[in-house]
Write an enzyme that holds these catalytic residues in place. Structure first.
Site, PDB file in Angstrom:
ATOM      1  N   LYS A 166      -9.496  -8.079   7.823  1.00 18.77           N
ATOM      2  CA  LYS A 166     -10.174  -8.361   9.083  1.00 18.77           C
ATOM      3  C   LYS A 166     -10.079  -7.160   9.999  1.00 18.77           C
ATOM      4  CE  LYS A 166      -6.425 -10.461  11.755  1.00 18.77           C
ATOM      5  NZ  LYS A 166      -6.456  -9.709  13.017  1.00 18.77           N
ATOM      6  N   HIS A 176       0.827  -1.213   0.000  1.00 20.69           N
ATOM      7  CA  HIS A 176       0.000   0.000   0.000  1.00 20.69           C
ATOM      8  C   HIS A 176       0.861   1.262   0.000  1.00 20.69           C
ATOM      9  CE1 HIS A 176      -3.461  -2.598   0.626  1.00 20.69           C
ATOM     10  NE2 HIS A 176      -4.205  -1.558   0.327  1.00 20.69           N
TER      11      HIS A 176
END
Lengths: 291, 205
Positions: free
Chosen positions: B116, B37
């Site tokens: 998650k 990222h």
């Protein structure tokens, strides 16, 4: 002295792929207590299915095989240095065999060593004891849950936490609320009360080896463990933070002596995949057991 | 009943999803976590794409449009024939990508992020603006999800290390729950608010 590297590899495989029965039974019970058809129940059923598959295929329960934390109890006269080398050799082999993910990265550069060894990696605790056999404990402590661990210095003006068991209770509730589902709830909390900042957290992590259904020998702490277990589940965070009645599977506490000026409460958050095993090597016989 | 989603996913399919819906995902997706990222933001979203990174940029642009990013650092086995296999591949905690996620979704036209623990306001707003959802996989269910990863098609930036590389994979019946939808709803915000109210009640006892 016999080299124990291969036995250590077996210990790593077993710890990574075979969840202890006490945790599995508790998860099963929880799946029946959650509302039928809820996301919480679905999460627990998926977890249980995964546990079964991992055991059957010798594959890691969770891809985050974490920091391998070893505890060695050894008889007088054995070499710590030799054990350290054998532990390092065993994690290299276990990484090659995909029992462990290569998880040791240099702190600043992020460069992965590729074999789970590095500066103070894996973690090893040594303890000489009076017995003439060897005992090795292994905890695979995942990063997501480790990030939910924390340490409080009481008194805390933030939540009026006093320097007593009532203050400890407030600190643990605060930590459980802040963790939400991030540590892969339902988790297990290991709590160290007292000590210095380092010993307090070591004690907290040691609590994760206790069987979920055991009793604390300290009656006051035993009562508080059960109370906190109930109260944290009343928070309603639930499995994965989906909402539900199972936020923790257990709360385990221990206290250490502290200096008068300090009062630390250290909280080690372990995910539901509480991967810990104990290996005993006695007269060449090797057994691997769940705590 | 679970909703079947197949890559490429349309905006209409995403807008039809609501918090709590169960999803089974099929198709070619990419893993990406912390290093990936940061790399995408620095080189492509904010940066001007250095020459050395052009090839992977083209791969990501073509591959991510209508597709899915999976927050995952897998255990991978390399077979003797050079092919890779996912041995264990559960989700990692998503919140670490909060500073980057919305911009990555917008830049590449990503339709869903799997992870998650959920994400926060910036990502939720990004999902609403660009027509994307956050899909929650079951943390720790790594063998089961590994079985859903049918094929490893390629890997990029392996120098980031096995967990941090971009793995291009084909998944089948990957089970997830929508916990942040494209209408501004988040199960995580709701659970947090309820648990805070409960906490105050317990402390008041």
């Amino acid at each position: 002295m016999r080299d124990i590297t291969q036995h250590l590899v077996e210990l790593i495989k077993s710890t990574s792929s075979d969840l202890s029965p006490d945790v599995e039974v508790t998860l099963k019970r929880a799946s029946k207590e959650e509302k039928d058809g809820s996301a919480a129940q679905g999460a627990l059923l998926t977890i249980l299915e995964n546990v079964k598959m991992s055991r059957e295929t010798d594959r890691p329960i969770c891809q985050d095989t974490g920091t391998p934390i070893f505890y060695l109890w050894y008889p007088e006269g054995r070499s710590q240095r030799a054990f350290r080398e054998q532990i390092q050799a065993s994690v290299r082999i276990a990484t090659e065999r995909s029992y462990l993910r290569p998880n040791a990265v240099e702190a600043l550069s992020g460069k992965n060593s590729g074999d789970n060894t590095g500066v103070d990696f894996p973690t090893i605790h040594f303890e000489e004891w009076d017995n003439d056999h060897l005992k090795v404990g292994l905890l695979l402590k995942g990063g997501g849950s480790e990030n939910c661990g924390c340490q409080y210095s009481l008194p805390s003006p933030e939540f009026a936490g006093s320097r007593d068991l009532a203050g400890v209770r407030k600190a643990v509730l605060d930590a459980a609320y802040k963790a939400q589902g991030l540590g892969c709830a339902p988790g297990i909390l290991g709590i160290g009360i007292g000590g210095d900042r380092a010993t307090s957290m070591v004690k907290a992590k040691e609590q994760l080896f206790r069987p979920l259904g055991d009793q604390n020998k300290d009656r006051e702490l035993d009562k508080m463990e059960k109370q906190l277990h109930r109260e944290i589940n009343e928070l309603g965070i639930g499995p994965m933070g989906f909402g539900g009645s199972t936020t923790v599977l257990g709360v385990k506490m221990a206290q250490l002596h502290r200096v008068p000026a300090s009062f630390f409460v250290s909280i080690a958050y372990m995910c539901w995949a509480d991967r810990r095993k104990i290996m005993t090597i006695r007269d060449g016989n090797v057994t691997i057991e769940s705590p | 009943m679970a909703t079947k989603l197949t890559v490429p996913i349309s905006e209409d399919e995403i807008r039809a999803l609501k918090v709590g819906d169960q999803v089974l995902l099929d198709g070619v997706i990419f893993t990406a976590r912390d290093a990936a990222h940061k790399y995408m933001i620095e080189n492509f979203v904010r940066g001007t794409c250095p020459d050395a990174e052009k090839e992977i940029y083209e791969v990501l642009k073509a591959g991510l449009k209508g597709s899915v990013l999976y927050h995952c650092g897998p255990v991978v086995k390399k077979h003797d024939d050079g092919k890779y296999e996912f041995i264990a591949a559960g989700p990692t905690t998503s919140i670490r990508e909060e500073p980057y996620q919305a911009d990555v979704i917008g830049h590449f036209g990503v339709r869903a992020v799997i992870g998650k623990g959920g994400m926060r306001d910036k990502t939720l707003a990004g999902c609403k603006e660009h027509g994307a959802v956050y899909l929650h996989a079951i943390g720790g269910a790594a063998t089961l999800i590994g079985e859903c990863c049918k094929e490893v098609l390629d890997v990029y930036k392996l120098d980031f290390g096995v967990p941090e590389a971009f793995w291009k994979i084909r998944v089948e019946d990957f089970p997830c729950v929508v916990t942040m939808d494209s209408h501004g709803n988040s199960l995580h915000t709701e659970v947090q608010a309820n648990s805070e109210a409960q906490l105050q009640k317990i402390l008041a006892k």
